[in-house]
Design a protein around this motif. Sequence first.
Motif, PDB file in Angstrom:
ATOM      1  N   GLN A  88      32.171  71.466  55.664  1.00  0.00           N
ATOM      2  CA  GLN A  88      31.209  70.600  54.987  1.00  0.00           C
ATOM      3  C   GLN A  88      30.392  69.795  55.982  1.00  0.00           C
ATOM      4  O   GLN A  88      29.168  69.650  55.828  1.00  0.00           O
ATOM      5  N   GLN A  89      31.035  69.277  57.032  1.00  0.00           N
ATOM      6  CA  GLN A  89      30.289  68.554  58.059  1.00  0.00           C
ATOM      7  C   GLN A  89      29.244  69.452  58.711  1.00  0.00           C
ATOM      8  O   GLN A  89      28.132  69.017  59.011  1.00  0.00           O
ATOM      9  N   SER A  90      29.603  70.699  58.904  1.00  0.00           N
ATOM     10  CA  SER A  90      28.679  71.655  59.507  1.00  0.00           C
ATOM     11  C   SER A  90      27.527  71.993  58.570  1.00  0.00           C
ATOM     12  O   SER A  90      26.399  72.232  59.014  1.00  0.00           O
ATOM     13  N   ALA A  91      27.800  71.984  57.264  1.00  0.00           N
ATOM     14  CA  ALA A  91      26.744  72.264  56.287  1.00  0.00           C
ATOM     15  C   ALA A  91      25.752  71.129  56.189  1.00  0.00           C
ATOM     16  O   ALA A  91      24.561  71.354  55.932  1.00  0.00           O
ATOM     17  N   LEU A  92      26.209  69.907  56.394  1.00  0.00           N
ATOM     18  CA  LEU A  92      25.369  68.734  56.187  1.00  0.00           C
ATOM     19  C   LEU A  92      24.780  68.174  57.475  1.00  0.00           C
ATOM     20  O   LEU A  92      24.072  67.166  57.456  1.00  0.00           O
ATOM     21  N   ASN A  93      25.046  68.809  58.599  1.00  0.00           N
ATOM     22  CA  ASN A  93      24.516  68.360  59.880  1.00  0.00           C
ATOM     23  C   ASN A  93      24.146  69.557  60.742  1.00  0.00           C
ATOM     24  O   ASN A  93      24.692  70.643  60.567  1.00  0.00           O
ATOM     25  N   PRO A  94      23.227  69.369  61.694  1.00  0.00           N
ATOM     26  CA  PRO A  94      22.497  68.135  61.969  1.00  0.00           C
ATOM     27  C   PRO A  94      21.241  68.021  61.129  1.00  0.00           C
ATOM     28  O   PRO A  94      20.855  68.967  60.436  1.00  0.00           O
ATOM     29  N   ALA A  95      20.583  66.879  61.198  1.00  0.00           N
ATOM     30  CA  ALA A  95      19.350  66.662  60.449  1.00  0.00           C
ATOM     31  C   ALA A  95      18.227  67.566  60.944  1.00  0.00           C
ATOM     32  O   ALA A  95      18.216  67.997  62.098  1.00  0.00           O
ATOM     33  N   GLU A  96      17.298  67.846  60.043  1.00  0.00           N
ATOM     34  CA  GLU A  96      16.007  68.409  60.441  1.00  0.00           C
ATOM     35  C   GLU A  96      15.119  67.206  60.755  1.00  0.00           C
ATOM     36  O   GLU A  96      14.901  66.355  59.887  1.00  0.00           O
TER      37      GLU A  96
ATOM     38  N   TYR B  20      22.490  66.146  68.893  1.00  0.00           N
ATOM     39  CA  TYR B  20      21.907  66.398  67.573  1.00  0.00           C
ATOM     40  C   TYR B  20      21.901  65.078  66.820  1.00  0.00           C
ATOM     41  O   TYR B  20      22.635  64.146  67.165  1.00  0.00           O
ATOM     42  N   TYR B  21      21.061  64.991  65.779  1.00  0.00           N
ATOM     43  CA  TYR B  21      21.002  63.761  64.994  1.00  0.00           C
ATOM     44  C   TYR B  21      21.898  63.888  63.781  1.00  0.00           C
ATOM     45  O   TYR B  21      21.745  64.795  62.970  1.00  0.00           O
ATOM     46  N   ASP B  22      22.847  62.956  63.635  1.00  0.00           N
ATOM     47  CA  ASP B  22      23.814  62.945  62.548  1.00  0.00           C
ATOM     48  C   ASP B  22      23.303  62.069  61.418  1.00  0.00           C
ATOM     49  O   ASP B  22      23.041  60.878  61.594  1.00  0.00           O
ATOM     50  N   LEU B  23      23.163  62.672  60.219  1.00  0.00           N
ATOM     51  CA  LEU B  23      22.604  61.952  59.074  1.00  0.00           C
ATOM     52  C   LEU B  23      23.518  60.831  58.589  1.00  0.00           C
ATOM     53  O   LEU B  23      23.051  59.777  58.170  1.00  0.00           O
ATOM     54  N   ALA B  24      24.825  61.069  58.600  1.00  0.00           N
ATOM     55  CA  ALA B  24      25.756  60.068  58.081  1.00  0.00           C
ATOM     56  C   ALA B  24      25.900  58.889  59.040  1.00  0.00           C
ATOM     57  O   ALA B  24      26.023  57.743  58.620  1.00  0.00           O
ATOM     58  N   GLN B  25      25.883  59.169  60.347  1.00  0.00           N
ATOM     59  CA  GLN B  25      26.074  58.115  61.341  1.00  0.00           C
ATOM     60  C   GLN B  25      24.760  57.472  61.792  1.00  0.00           C
ATOM     61  O   GLN B  25      24.767  56.470  62.509  1.00  0.00           O
ATOM     62  N   HIS B  26      23.630  58.084  61.415  1.00  0.00           N
ATOM     63  CA  HIS B  26      22.310  57.547  61.739  1.00  0.00           C
ATOM     64  C   HIS B  26      22.100  57.382  63.244  1.00  0.00           C
ATOM     65  O   HIS B  26      21.559  56.362  63.703  1.00  0.00           O
ATOM     66  N   LYS B  27      22.499  58.383  64.006  1.00  0.00           N
ATOM     67  CA  LYS B  27      22.301  58.283  65.454  1.00  0.00           C
ATOM     68  C   LYS B  27      22.406  59.657  66.102  1.00  0.00           C
ATOM     69  O   LYS B  27      22.920  60.616  65.510  1.00  0.00           O
ATOM     70  N   ASN B  28      21.890  59.722  67.329  1.00  0.00           N
ATOM     71  CA  ASN B  28      22.034  60.924  68.143  1.00  0.00           C
ATOM     72  C   ASN B  28      23.468  61.038  68.629  1.00  0.00           C
ATOM     73  O   ASN B  28      24.013  60.089  69.209  1.00  0.00           O
ATOM     74  N   ILE B  29      24.076  62.202  68.390  1.00  0.00           N
ATOM     75  CA  ILE B  29      25.472  62.456  68.745  1.00  0.00           C
ATOM     76  C   ILE B  29      25.523  63.481  69.882  1.00  0.00           C
ATOM     77  O   ILE B  29      24.800  64.487  69.866  1.00  0.00           O
ATOM     78  N   LEU B  30      26.374  63.244  70.853  1.00  0.00           N
ATOM     79  CA  LEU B  30      26.566  64.183  71.954  1.00  0.00           C
ATOM     80  C   LEU B  30      27.062  65.518  71.423  1.00  0.00           C
ATOM     81  O   LEU B  30      28.009  65.575  70.632  1.00  0.00           O
ATOM     82  N   ALA B  31      26.411  66.606  71.830  1.00  0.00           N
ATOM     83  CA  ALA B  31      26.763  67.941  71.340  1.00  0.00           C
ATOM     84  C   ALA B  31      28.133  68.365  71.849  1.00  0.00           C
ATOM     85  O   ALA B  31      28.495  68.076  72.997  1.00  0.00           O
ATOM     86  N   PRO B  32      28.918  69.082  71.034  1.00  0.00           N
ATOM     87  CA  PRO B  32      30.259  69.502  71.467  1.00  0.00           C
ATOM     88  C   PRO B  32      30.226  70.430  72.673  1.00  0.00           C
ATOM     89  O   PRO B  32      31.178  70.444  73.466  1.00  0.00           O
ATOM     90  N   GLU B  33      29.167  71.201  72.826  1.00  0.00           N
ATOM     91  CA  GLU B  33      29.059  72.096  73.990  1.00  0.00           C
ATOM     92  C   GLU B  33      28.966  71.322  75.302  1.00  0.00           C
ATOM     93  O   GLU B  33      29.193  71.878  76.384  1.00  0.00           O
ATOM     94  N   TYR B  34      28.642  70.047  75.195  1.00  0.00           N
ATOM     95  CA  TYR B  34      28.494  69.212  76.382  1.00  0.00           C
ATOM     96  C   TYR B  34      29.457  68.027  76.367  1.00  0.00           C
ATOM     97  O   TYR B  34      29.171  66.958  76.900  1.00  0.00           O
TER      98      TYR B  34
END
Length: 424
Positions: free
Chosen positions: A256-264, A281-295
């Motif tokens: 579900q988190q993957s379906a709802l993120n990241p924002a367009e 990527y920009y997280d809609l629920a947290q309202h901020k840029n989140i560090l990508a898991p690949e990094y």
Amino acid sequence: MKKVFVYAGVIAAIFCTTQAGAQTSVKPVLKITDDNAGLKLPAKFKATILAENMGKARHIVVTPQGGIYVRLAKPVNGKGTIYLQEANGKAVVKNGFGNYGGTGIYIKDGYLYSSSNEEVFRYKLDAKNEVINPAAPEKIVTGLINRWQHETKSLVLDNEGNIYVNIGAWLNSCQEKDRQKGSMGRKGCPMLDSAGGIWMFKHDKLNQTYADGVRYATGLRNIVGLDWNQQNNQLFVMQHGRDQLHDIFPDLYTVQQSALNPAECMFALKKGDDAGWPYLYYDLAQHKNILAPEYGGDGKTAADSKYLEPAAAYPAHMAPNGLLFYTGNQFPEKYKNGAFIAFHGSWNRSPEPQAGYFVVFQPFKDGKPAGEWEIFADNFSGSPEKTASGRADHRPCGLAQGPDGSLYVTDDSKGFLYKITYTP
């Protein structure tokens, strides 16, 4: 918090964000009538179908004389651009030219600019804004990277003689092994030297290459919809966000988190900006840029503040393919200088319902997003069930404003051309 709204008898749950960090609910008041070409529109708006079966109709421009140029993703009968004229409520194909497919098209200062997936051309126009010599365009840019993923080259011109061209990244998140579970990101993401951003070229210099252009903005995974905002003389773009957070890092993200993120995300760009892909990527629920898991991200850690924040953000995976600033006088005053966005529709929101397949309106004030965005034209898919399953009849792509202030929308599924008008 998830906002729930009742729409056309269907309860839909969706993350809805306007300006970065400000989450609001969509409040569409739309209806479908027999004369709306199957679309749901606000009261007093009307849609008609001007053309059908044109091919995979992408971006579009309408001349002051009412002529219509449509780019096709793939040529039809050897023609990658078709020219139509309206008569008696229909658009009639007058001719076609260009044996190359593509997306980008724009008119500026007596020329029609058109892009393939590797090059940019221009055609001289006559006083009626019709192409003078369709068989002999000038080649303005050549040799742009085309790796068969995010290959389209959208374009727009400013008021100073520059062309801005999207060059999309051909990887999802710049992994060592693209879209493979657990694969980490490439250090420094080397493709950013020639993709994953917007390049600027001169409008009148022939046979330019990367060496002649300027990397205007970077860290943008893929841009299809873009437009020049005349209010503040600035480039605005719509980014396609990355995919498959859960598939690649199932220990960090639920489906579900993957379906709802990241924002367009919508970005207001200036020269030298870095929007941060693939590092965030920009997280809609947290309202901020989140560090990508690949990094090294864990789904919670904020990204470095040096990266550009979005001007506005929208639900995930809806594929914004068209952006248009409305400057006409036909529609009510609230639409003046605001932005229409064509969302092509999702394929990867499972187990959540698929979403998009509509045109939204984003209000602006003083050249910036202001207030709630709303669904403006819906039901391109054909029904809520077709939307949820991703089996859309039509998928909006290109947007254009007519000389009388009407709104034109292309469909690259069945090649329809819609015209939306307003009657007080």
